[in-house]
Design a protein around this motif. Sequence first.
Motif: not given
Length: 310
Positions: A244-254, A258-267
Motif C-alpha cells: 500500500t502506497f497511494d492511500l498512505l502517501y495521499a493522506t500523509k505525504g512524504r 510529521s512523526l512518521h506515524e504512517a511510514e511503512t516500508l513502501n513510504i
Amino acid sequence: MTTEGSRTRGAGPPGPLSAWANRHIKWVFTVPALAFTAVMVLFPVIYTVVLSVTDARGSIQRDFSFIGAGNFVEMFTDFPRFWPAVGRTFLFTGGAVLVELVLGLGIALLLRKPFRGQGAVRVVILMPLVATPVAVAMMWLLIFEPTIGFANEFLGWFGISGLGWISDPGQALPTLMFVDIWQWTPMVALILLAGLSTLPEEPEEAAVVDGANAWQRLIHVTLPMLLPAIVAAVLLRSIDALKTFDLLYATKGRGGGSLHEAETLNILAYSLSFEYNDYGMASAVLVVFFLIIVLFSWLLFRISKVGSQQ
C-alpha cells in the motif's frame, strides 16, 4: 493468352524458415511477448539489487562505489526509522487483512443464498472497489477533517468530542486501516463468495441430518472446504496491503506524517529515494521488502498445503 510460365507459376513449397515457423507457431507468437515482459520485470529487479550494494546517492549521474552489505548493516543496526516502519507495515497489513477476512466471510455467507434484491445489495457492497485508492483517500480525508469533517459532526450528535483522526499521529494508522478495510473488504467477499458457490451441498446436508447446528456446520464443514479460497483471498490482499502506497502517501505525504506515524516500508523507500536521494539505502529497503513478501507468500502456501492434508 496463357503462357507456359504463367501456368506453372504458383505457390511453391515453403522454405526452411517458413516450415520451422509453421511447426513452432505458438512459440513464434508468444516468445517475443514473454521476452519483453521478462526484460521489463527483471531489469528493474536486478538494477535495484545492484544499487543496494553501492553508495549511490545524490545525482543519478554521480559515480557510485561498491560497498557490499554496508547499506544492509546500517539499515538493521543504525537506521532508527527502519524497524518502526517494519512494525507499521505488519500492523497495517495484519490488522486490515484480518478484519477484511472476517467481514468478507460474513458478507459472502449472507449473499450465498438467493433473496429478494440480492443483485442490488451486491452492487452496493462492491461500490468501494470502483473508485481509485487516491480518490478514496481524498474522500475520507475530507470526512475525517477535524474541524469541518462529517465524522466529528456525527460524533457531536451523540455528545462525543471530536477526534483528530488522520491528522492525529496517535490515530492516523488505525484510521487509515479503517479506510483500507472499507475499500477492500468487498474484494475478499467476492473471492469467498466465488469459493462458496463451488462447494458441494452434500457434506452440509449430511451434517444437518447428523444434527449439527449452523455454527458447527460452518466450523467443521464449510470453512475446511473453503480453505483454498480463504488462502487465495488472504494471499492477494496481504501482498496488496503490504505494498500500500497511494492511500498512505495521499493522506500523509512524504515520510508518513510529521512523526512518521504512517511510514511503512513502501513510504520509507520512496522518501529515501525522492526526498533524501539515497538510492543505495532505498534499494536495500526494497530488497528486504521483496524478501518479506516472498517469505510471507511461501508461508501462506505452506499453511494451505498443511491444512488441505488434514
